[in-house]
Design an enzyme around this catalytic site. Structure first.
Site, PDB file in Angstrom:
ATOM      1  CB  SER A 181      -0.971   0.004   1.186  1.00  0.00           C
ATOM      2  OG  SER A 181      -0.279  -0.186   2.400  1.00  0.00           O
ATOM      3  CG  HIS A 183      -1.638   4.022   3.863  1.00  0.00           C
ATOM      4  ND1 HIS A 183      -2.851   3.708   4.437  1.00  0.00           N
ATOM      5  CD2 HIS A 183      -1.120   2.843   3.423  1.00  0.00           C
ATOM      6  CE1 HIS A 183      -3.054   2.405   4.346  1.00  0.00           C
ATOM      7  NE2 HIS A 183      -2.015   1.864   3.745  1.00  0.00           N
TER       8      HIS A 183
END
EC number: 3.4.21.105
Length: 276
Positions: free
Chosen positions: A201, A254
C-alpha cells in the site's frame, strides 16, 4: 498505453475497435466523459491512425458493419472478446507489473502454508541491529499481505496504476517509483509501529500521488487519475488515522508513499516543462 481518440457515441467506438481486431490490432475502450480508445502496442500507432482516418470518413462502410457482426458471431481474430478481463490484464500490465504481482501472490501463498511469522522473519524490515545489512529487507516488506482482501485491494490498484506508468513511461520509471517509495514508506512505518508490517500500500499510494499530479501538470504524459479517486485515497488515509473501521492500517506508509509520489511527479514535470 496510447490514447488514440475519443468518441461521443460508444457504439461508433465499438465499431472501430471491432474492425481493428479483425486486422490483428487490439484496442480497448475506457468510458469517461466519452468513449476513449487506447492502444497497448504503440508500435502500431501509425497504422491505427491511418485506419482511423478512413473510418471517420465513412463509418457506415459495410466492412465496419461486417466486423461488428463478426465480433458477435465468430471467434476469428476476436477471441479476446470472450475473455475481456484476461485481455485487459495483459494489455495494461508490463513485465515489472507482472513480476511484482506474482511475487506478492507467491509470498501470500507461502504465508498461508507456513505461517506469517516464518515468512516475516525472512522478509520483514530489519528487526534487529545485526540484520541491518540484509539489504533486501528494506524492500521485501511490500510483498507480504495478511488477508485475501488486503492483497486483492493492493494488487488491483498496483495493476491499474503501475501498469499505466509502465506502459506509458517505461519499466525503469516504475522500478524507481517502487524502490524509492518502498524504502521511504517502510522507514516511516517502522517508526510508527515497529518492524512488523507489510503490504504494497505504501507503493500504491506513491503511484496514486504520482499518476494524479503527473496527469494534472503534464497531460501529454498520457497518464492520469480522476480527482474523485485521489479524494478517495485521502479519505482512506483519514479513516485509517482515526481508526474508523477498526482495521489495522499502515498509516505511516500511506502518508509517506503519497508524499513520495507527489514529490517525484513534481520533479518530473518540472523537468518536462524545462524541455518544452
Amino acid at each position: 498505453m496510447l490514447m488514440i481518440t475519443s468518441f461521443a457515441n460508444p457504439r461508433v467506438a465499438q465499431a472501430f475497435v471491432d474492425y481493428m481486431a479483425t486486422q490483428g490490432v487490439i484496442l480497448t475502450i475506457q468510458q469517461h466523459n466519452q468513449s476513449d480508445i487506447w492502444l497497448a502496442d504503440e508500435s502500431q500507432a501509425e497504422r491505427v491512425r491511418v485506419e482511423l482516418a478512413r473510418f471517420i470518413e465513412n463509418p457506415g462502410d459495410p466492412r465496419y458493419l461486417a466486423a461488428s457482426w463478426q465480433s458477435g458471431q465468430t471467434n476469428s481474430g476476436l477471441r479476446y472478446r470472450r475473455f475481456p478481463f484476461l485481455a485487459t490484464l495483459r494489455e495494461r500490465a508490463g513485465p515489472v507489473t507482472w513480476i511484482v504481482m506474482i511475487a506478492c501472490v507467491l509470498v501470500y501463498i507461502a504465508m498461508s502454508l507456513i505461517g506469517d511469522q516464518t515468512v516475516m522473519v525472512w522478509l520483514a524490515w530489519p528487526f534487529d541491529p545485526v540484520l541491518k545489512f540484509e539489504v533486501w529487507r528494506y524492500f521485501t516488506h511490500i510483498f507480504m499481505h495478511f488477508s485475501l482482501m488486503h492483497i486483492l485491494f493492493n494488487l488491483l490498484w498496483w495493476w491499474y496504476l503501475g501498469g499505466a506508468v509502465e506502459k506509458r513511461l517505461g519499466s525503469g520509471k516504475l522500478i524507481v517509483i517502487t524502490v524509492v517509495s518502498a524504502l521511504l514508506s517502510g522507514y516511516v512505518q517502522q517508526k510508527f509501529s515497529g518492524p512488523w508490517f507489510g503490504g504494497l500500500s505504501g507503493v500504491v499510494y506513491a503511484l496514486m500521488g504520482y499518476v494524479w499530479l503527473r496527469g494534472e501538470r503534464d497531460p501529454q504524459s498520457g497518464i492520469y487519475l480522476q480527482r474523485g479517486l485521489i479524494i478517495f485515497a485521502l479519505l482512506w488515509i483519514v479513516a485509517g488515522w482515526f481508526d474508523w473501521f477498526g482495521m489495522s492500517m499502515a498509516n505511516g506508509a500511506h502518508i509517506a508513499g503519497l508524499i513520495v509520489g507527489l514529490a517525484m511527479a513534481f520533479v518530473d514535470t518540472l523537468n518536462a516543462r524545462k524541455r518544452t
